[in-house]
Design an enzyme around this catalytic site. Structure first.
Site, PDB file in Angstrom:
ATOM      1  N   SER A  41       0.875  -1.242   0.040  1.00  0.00           N
ATOM      2  CA  SER A  41      -0.205  -0.050  -0.003  1.00  0.00           C
ATOM      3  C   SER A  41       0.904   1.096   0.180  1.00  0.00           C
ATOM      4  O   SER A  41       1.863   1.358   0.779  1.00  0.00           O
ATOM      5  CB  SER A  41      -0.856  -0.019   1.164  1.00  0.00           C
ATOM      6  OG  SER A  41      -1.462   1.195   1.340  1.00  0.00           O
ATOM      7  N   LYS A  42       0.531   2.090  -0.805  1.00  0.00           N
ATOM      8  CA  LYS A  42       1.012   3.473  -0.862  1.00  0.00           C
ATOM      9  C   LYS A  42       0.873   4.153   0.514  1.00  0.00           C
ATOM     10  O   LYS A  42       1.828   4.872   0.902  1.00  0.00           O
ATOM     11  CB  LYS A  42       0.560   4.379  -1.758  1.00  0.00           C
ATOM     12  CG  LYS A  42       0.834   3.928  -3.240  1.00  0.00           C
ATOM     13  CD  LYS A  42       0.416   5.093  -4.216  1.00  0.00           C
ATOM     14  CE  LYS A  42      -1.118   5.443  -4.198  1.00  0.00           C
ATOM     15  NZ  LYS A  42      -1.639   6.045  -5.336  1.00  0.00           N
ATOM     16  N   ARG A  43      -0.165   3.926   1.310  1.00  0.00           N
ATOM     17  CA  ARG A  43      -0.535   4.570   2.575  1.00  0.00           C
ATOM     18  C   ARG A  43       0.707   4.096   3.509  1.00  0.00           C
ATOM     19  O   ARG A  43       1.004   4.825   4.658  1.00  0.00           O
ATOM     20  CB  ARG A  43      -1.801   4.411   3.129  1.00  0.00           C
ATOM     21  CG  ARG A  43      -2.864   5.105   2.291  1.00  0.00           C
ATOM     22  CD  ARG A  43      -4.194   5.078   2.837  1.00  0.00           C
ATOM     23  NE  ARG A  43      -4.624   3.609   3.258  1.00  0.00           N
ATOM     24  CZ  ARG A  43      -5.403   2.991   2.315  1.00  0.00           C
ATOM     25  NH1 ARG A  43      -5.614   3.642   1.025  1.00  0.00           N
ATOM     26  NH2 ARG A  43      -5.877   1.926   2.460  1.00  0.00           N
ATOM     27  N   GLY A 100       3.868   3.524   2.806  1.00  0.00           N
ATOM     28  CA  GLY A 100       5.072   3.695   2.369  1.00  0.00           C
ATOM     29  C   GLY A 100       5.747   2.697   1.594  1.00  0.00           C
ATOM     30  O   GLY A 100       6.921   2.566   1.338  1.00  0.00           O
TER      31      GLY A 100
END
Length: 488
Positions: free
Chosen positions: A256-258, A260
């Site tokens: 996930s981008k959230r 990192g």
């Protein structure tokens, strides 16, 4: 409308930042499926959630698609017969279709305030129930609805879900999936600002763009019955569904981008080759049915088959990606490697000061796994650490010591001074000639030479190659400096 014979697929990202790995894999599989079938691959930007939109993200999507080699036949920046391909530029369409559903009794106007919805949600949570809208506004009379609209009261349009029975759909990966209708919420189709929700816009757009096959993540499996009910309400053909298992960081958490985790752009900046990343991602959740691991794009198109998609989640393994990257570097031609590596080399040191850049590149190619390693591997060519520890001259296996180095370094300097043509071949002849003359082991000459001109125990290349790359002047300067450190 009859479903077209030509396969038409779409990748429909939201412009919320860099293209993440899961999104890239969806785009890749969608592209491969279309190309294998001789069909069309469409890019559509789904930007109806304005609060999550990131400025410049749409251009980043175009850039990432180009870098990944995923050329689309239709899209915002290439045009096509079914545009616009950005949802906010299609907003007038959605109201028309939402109101059509209201007239058909498949949707209704909802005037509930945020405060009422929050109270309803809190009450559900207090009872341990999953929040569902209670159809409060469905019973409003036509006169009441019109009065409130005329008064300028904000409203949304909700889908009217059945409360009994089941909805079943077929997925090309997961097979037959059945959902109890009483679990379905009356989702919002058209928001109070006039923009559609994803749930509504993707159905309308997929129909109007003649999409035949929809690929998306398994997180949308539970939503597919809602989409099917919309298709049926309009009397439209339902596309084929291909739901893809998630890409995981580990057995417990999705990539996930959230959190990192790296995006495609992050990996490219970290020194990974775009071809290697695409190749590795293709195998995250898909098995070609053979032992082949390295694929060109053309080979991926030829080999790709929906039957090879796994139902189980795929785990993103950075070590495995690094292996792929190293394999791609190894198989580069000399010219390809030079073109790829030179920008990294030029940022690490002044290449104009080196006597033989090509030799350095030849040394690096079998050693580099990711391009950003180049700076660490070549730093000593630009500047030697003059404060290195003299203990480095001592090497048990090479049978060397600091005292031995004091005796050997003047002899090394003497034979190198006599070298007329400063090439690796001439340097090899001179130093191995010294080995023969003294009757010593190779390491007793080459090890002190290496330490004297690098100040490092581990280097890319041996003493002869390094001296050839550094050139006569810099090599002799470093030997003189090391002699002084040894008290000579």
């Amino acid at each position: 409308m009859i479903m077209p014979d030509t396969v038409r697929t779409r990748f429909a990202p939201s412009p919320t930042g860099y293209l993440h790995i899961g999104g890239l894999r969806t785009a890749l599989y969608t592209y491969l499926f279309a190309r294998k079938a001789g069909g069309k691959f469409i890019l559509r930007i789904e930007d109806t959630d304005q609060q999550r939109q990131v400025e410049g993200a749409t251009e980043l999507i175009y850039q990432s698609m180009r870098q990944a080699g995923l050329d689309y036949d239709e899209g915002p920046d290439v045009g096509g017969d079914y545009g616009p391909y950005i949802q906010t530029e299609r907003r007038a369409l959605y109201r028309q279709y939402a109101e059509q559903l209201v007239r058909a009794g498949k949707a209704y106007y909802c005037f509930c305030t945020k405060e009422r919805l929050d109270e309803l949600r809190a009450a559900c949570e207090a009872k341990g129930e999953t929040f569902k809208y209670d159809k409060h506004c469905k019973s409003l009379s036509q006169e009441e609805i019109q009065r409130r609209i005329d008064a300028g009261e904000p409203y949304v349009i909700r889908q009217d879900m059945p409360t009994e029975g089941t909805t079943t759909f077929e997925d090309m990966v997961f097979g037959s999936v059945t959902v109890e209708n009483d679990t379905l919420d009356d989702v919002v189709l058209l928001k109070s600002d006039g923009l559609p929700t994803y749930n509504f816009a993707n159905v309308v757009d997929d129909h109007l763009m003649h999409i035949t096959h929809v690929m998306r993540g398994t997180e949308y499996l539970s939503s597919s019955p809602k989409y099917n009910l919309l298709y049926e309400a309009f009397g439209w053909p339902i596309p084929h569904y291909i739901h893809l298992p998630p890409v995981m960081k580990d057995t417990h958490r999705k990539l996930s981008k959230r959190h990192g985790d790296p995006s495609f752009e992050d990996l490219l900046r970290a020194g990974f080759l775009k071809e290697a990343v695409v190749n590795y991602i293709a195998l995250l959740g898909w098995n070609p049915g053979t032992n082949q691991e390295l694929f060109t794009k053309e080979e991926l198109i030829e080999a790709f088959d929906i039957k090879g998609i796994n139902k189980a989640p795929a785990i993103f393994d950075m070590a495995k990606l690094t292996w792929f990257n190293a394999a791609y570097i190894r198989k580069m031609t000399r010219e390809q490697w030079r073109k790829t590596a030179m920008p990294y080399l030029a940022r690490a040191l002044d290449v104009d000061q080196l006597a033989d850049v090509d030799m350095l590149l030849d040394i690096l190619q079998p050693r580099v796994e990711v391009l950003t390693q180049i700076a660490d591997l070549v730093g000593f060519f630009g500047r030697m650490d003059e404060d290195y520890d003299l203990a480095l001259f001592a090497h048990k296996k090479m049978k060397t010591s600091v005292e031995q180095a004091r005796e050997m370094l003047p002899r090394i300097e003497q034979v190198l001074t006599s070298v007329k043509d400063w090439t690796a071949e001439a340097l090899h002849e001179a130093l191995f000639g010294l080995v023969a003359d003294l009757g010593v082991k190779n390491g007793q000459v080459l090890w002190p030479a290496r330490i004297a001109i690098t100040g490092k125990q581990s280097t890319a290349g041996g003493a002869i190659e390094i001296a050839a790359i550094l050139g006569r002047q810099e090599t002799m300067r470093r030997i003189a400096l090391s002699k002084r450190k040894l008290g000579l």
